[in-house]
Design a protein around this motif. Structure first.
Motif, PDB file in Angstrom:
ATOM      1  N   ALA A 191      82.652  85.928-147.459  1.00  9.63           N
ATOM      2  CA  ALA A 191      81.199  85.765-147.569  1.00  9.63           C
ATOM      3  C   ALA A 191      80.643  84.938-146.415  1.00  9.63           C
ATOM      4  CB  ALA A 191      80.867  85.099-148.910  1.00  9.63           C
ATOM      5  N   ALA A 192      81.362  83.908-146.006  1.00  8.98           N
ATOM      6  CA  ALA A 192      80.883  83.054-144.916  1.00  8.98           C
ATOM      7  C   ALA A 192      80.811  83.829-143.605  1.00  8.98           C
ATOM      8  CB  ALA A 192      81.812  81.842-144.774  1.00  8.98           C
ATOM      9  N   TYR A 193      81.802  84.667-143.351  1.00  6.60           N
ATOM     10  CA  TYR A 193      81.754  85.467-142.114  1.00  6.60           C
ATOM     11  C   TYR A 193      80.564  86.425-142.142  1.00  6.60           C
ATOM     12  CZ  TYR A 193      82.859  89.036-138.686  1.00  6.60           C
ATOM     13  OH  TYR A 193      82.788  89.928-137.640  1.00  6.60           O
ATOM     14  N   ALA A 194      80.347  87.057-143.294  1.00 13.73           N
ATOM     15  CA  ALA A 194      79.226  88.001-143.386  1.00 13.73           C
ATOM     16  C   ALA A 194      77.894  87.290-143.175  1.00 13.73           C
ATOM     17  CB  ALA A 194      79.250  88.688-144.749  1.00 13.73           C
ATOM     18  N   LEU A 195      77.723  86.112-143.772  1.00 15.13           N
ATOM     19  CA  LEU A 195      76.468  85.391-143.635  1.00 15.13           C
ATOM     20  C   LEU A 195      76.291  84.788-142.252  1.00 15.13           C
ATOM     21  CD1 LEU A 195      76.354  83.539-147.086  1.00 15.13           C
ATOM     22  CD2 LEU A 195      75.026  85.542-146.382  1.00 15.13           C
ATOM     23  N   ALA A 196      77.360  84.606-141.519  1.00 12.56           N
ATOM     24  CA  ALA A 196      77.270  83.985-140.198  1.00 12.56           C
ATOM     25  C   ALA A 196      77.089  85.007-139.085  1.00 12.56           C
ATOM     26  CB  ALA A 196      78.517  83.138-139.938  1.00 12.56           C
ATOM     27  N   TRP A 197      77.777  86.162-139.159  1.00 14.31           N
ATOM     28  CA  TRP A 197      77.838  87.049-138.007  1.00 14.31           C
ATOM     29  C   TRP A 197      77.439  88.494-138.285  1.00 14.31           C
ATOM     30  CZ3 TRP A 197      78.069  84.942-133.458  1.00 14.31           C
ATOM     31  CH2 TRP A 197      78.678  83.697-133.316  1.00 14.31           C
ATOM     32  N   MET A 198      77.164  88.829-139.523  1.00 14.44           N
ATOM     33  CA  MET A 198      76.778  90.217-139.816  1.00 14.44           C
ATOM     34  C   MET A 198      75.287  90.273-140.141  1.00 14.44           C
ATOM     35  SD  MET A 198      80.058  91.441-142.126  1.00 14.44           S
ATOM     36  CE  MET A 198      79.428  93.115-142.278  1.00 14.44           C
ATOM     37  N   GLU A 199      74.606  91.284-139.576  1.00 14.98           N
ATOM     38  CA  GLU A 199      73.174  91.453-139.810  1.00 14.98           C
ATOM     39  C   GLU A 199      72.973  92.450-140.946  1.00 14.98           C
ATOM     40  OE1 GLU A 199      70.841  89.788-138.424  1.00 14.98           O
ATOM     41  OE2 GLU A 199      71.987  88.767-136.858  1.00 14.98           O
ATOM     42  N   PHE A 200      72.258  92.027-141.984  1.00 11.97           N
ATOM     43  CA  PHE A 200      71.936  92.922-143.102  1.00 11.97           C
ATOM     44  C   PHE A 200      70.705  92.368-143.809  1.00 11.97           C
ATOM     45  CE2 PHE A 200      75.039  89.816-144.480  1.00 11.97           C
ATOM     46  CZ  PHE A 200      74.487  89.304-145.650  1.00 11.97           C
TER      47      PHE A 200
END
Length: 378
Positions: A191-200
């Motif tokens: 979850a931390a990687y998604a919130l830090a580096w993924m755009e959605f």
């Protein structure tokens, strides 16, 4: 000039003294607990742990040998023996009645009823005489003030680990703590990687929700969550408490790891994407190795919290003997053995031994992870 680069602050000594004071305040009770866990009940009840290496003075009441041990010496009947079970100790005073338990000095003769006499020497040897034969089944009471040399024993730990059920609770606590530490780390890292580096869409709202959940008391969710677990059939089971600890620990884990991962160099992430790496490959090969300090920091927090938890364990496991954790076992010992301080000390030290090992093993990662996560929050 004040605050010149390289010049020590005038408050340096004050800071050092404050740190030393805090360390002593934390370690002295732990040392006292450890020392007390090796002492017997009598010594704990009479002297503090800081006097464990000195002889302790105690007022004791012992009974002499029974009448069937008497022997005839001329016109007298005599009962003799030693008030110390192991023969080690010193008598500083004794008495023949409860009204004057310390009236006589060692070696003197005390007058008793029925023309009987009693004498006790400094080594604890007693001699009781009577002009007529002793009768009854119990020995005569002897009141004495003794100096007992320092004694240490492993009997407390033997009793705790193998007689009081603590060992079973020790294993149960590991059964709860290890999965409840690993599971939220795995989920929070993704979850931390998604919130830090993924755009959605909605990413900012999710970050705000995570921050908001940090201030929500877990007590508000205990009963509704337990009802949900009972409805789906995982109430009062290890799976239920694993999921509960995971849910309560995820906000802090995601917040901590997201801040750390967002602070990693952007060039590394972009170079990997240019080379054709997928998000999962970037996460597995780049993010996880670089985020080890933050992962270790949260692991320390989560492990210590779950290991020392009583409230969540009581709600989601109850007081089942087969699933009782260490904190629950210590609560029962405190309730049923309020005077057995030696047992409580040994039990408590067994309980804190593992968290101490975990903390001192991984403490170097704690500061690195917290500092890195608190500076950059991209």
């Amino acid at each position: 000039m004040d605050n010149i680069a390289g010049q020590k602050s005038a408050l340096g000594w004050a800071v050092n003294i404050a740190v030393v004071a805090l360390v002593l305040l934390w370690t002295i009770p732990t040392i006292g607990l450890l020392v007390s866990s090796f002492r017997d009940r009598d010594q704990i009840s009479t002297t503090g742990w800081w006097r464990a290496l000195t002889a302790s003075e105690q007022n004791v009441i012992v009974r002499s040998a029974p009448p069937d041990a008497q022997v005839a010496e001329g016109d007298l009947w005599v009962i003799a023996g030693n008030i110390f079970e192991d023969g080690e100790g010193e008598v500083t005073a004794f008495g023949v009645t409860s009204r004057a338990p310390t009236a006589l000095t060692p070696g003197t003769v005390g007058e008793m009823s029925k023309d009987r006499t009693m004498t006790v020497d400094a080594s604890g040897n007693y001699r009781i005489t009577s002009p007529v034969e002793f009768s009854g089944s119990r020995g005569t009471r002897i009141f004495a003030t003794t100096l007992t040399p320092p004694q240490f024993t492993l009997a407390n730990y033997d009793r705790v680990l193998f007689s009081e059920g603590i060992f079973r609770s020790f294993i149960n606590t590991f059964t709860v703590t290890i999965p409840a530490t690993v599971i939220p780390i795995l989920i929070a890292a993704f979850a931390a990687y998604a919130l830090a580096w993924m755009e959605f869409p909605g990413r900012a709202l999710l970050i705000a929700a995570v921050v908001g959940l940090l201030v929500v008391p877990l007590q508000m969710a205990l009963i509704p969550l337990l009802k949900l677990h009972n409805q789906i059939g995982i109430g009062k089971d290890y799976l239920g408490i694993w999921l509960a600890h995971t849910g309560f620990g995820l906000p802090l884990a995601i917040y901590l790891l997201r801040n750390y991962i967002a602070g990693l160099p952007r060039e590394i992430i972009e170079s990997a994407r240019v080379d054709g790496a997928t998000d999962f490959e970037i996460f597995r090969r780049i993010i996880l190795p670089l985020s080890f300090p933050a992962l270790a920091s949260f692991a320390i927090f989560q492990f210590l919290w779950v290991w020392n938890d009583l409230l969540v364990a009581t709600v989601f496991l109850g007081n089942n003997e087969e699933q009782l954790v260490m904190t629950g076992r210590l609560r029962e010992l405190l309730g049923s053995r309020g005077g057995d301080w030696e047992i409580l000390a040994a039990s408590a030290f067994v309980s804190i031994a593992v968290p101490l090992v975990v903390f001192f093993t991984m403490q170097r990662y704690l500061v690195r992870g917290l500092l890195a996560g608190s500076v950059k929050g991209g």
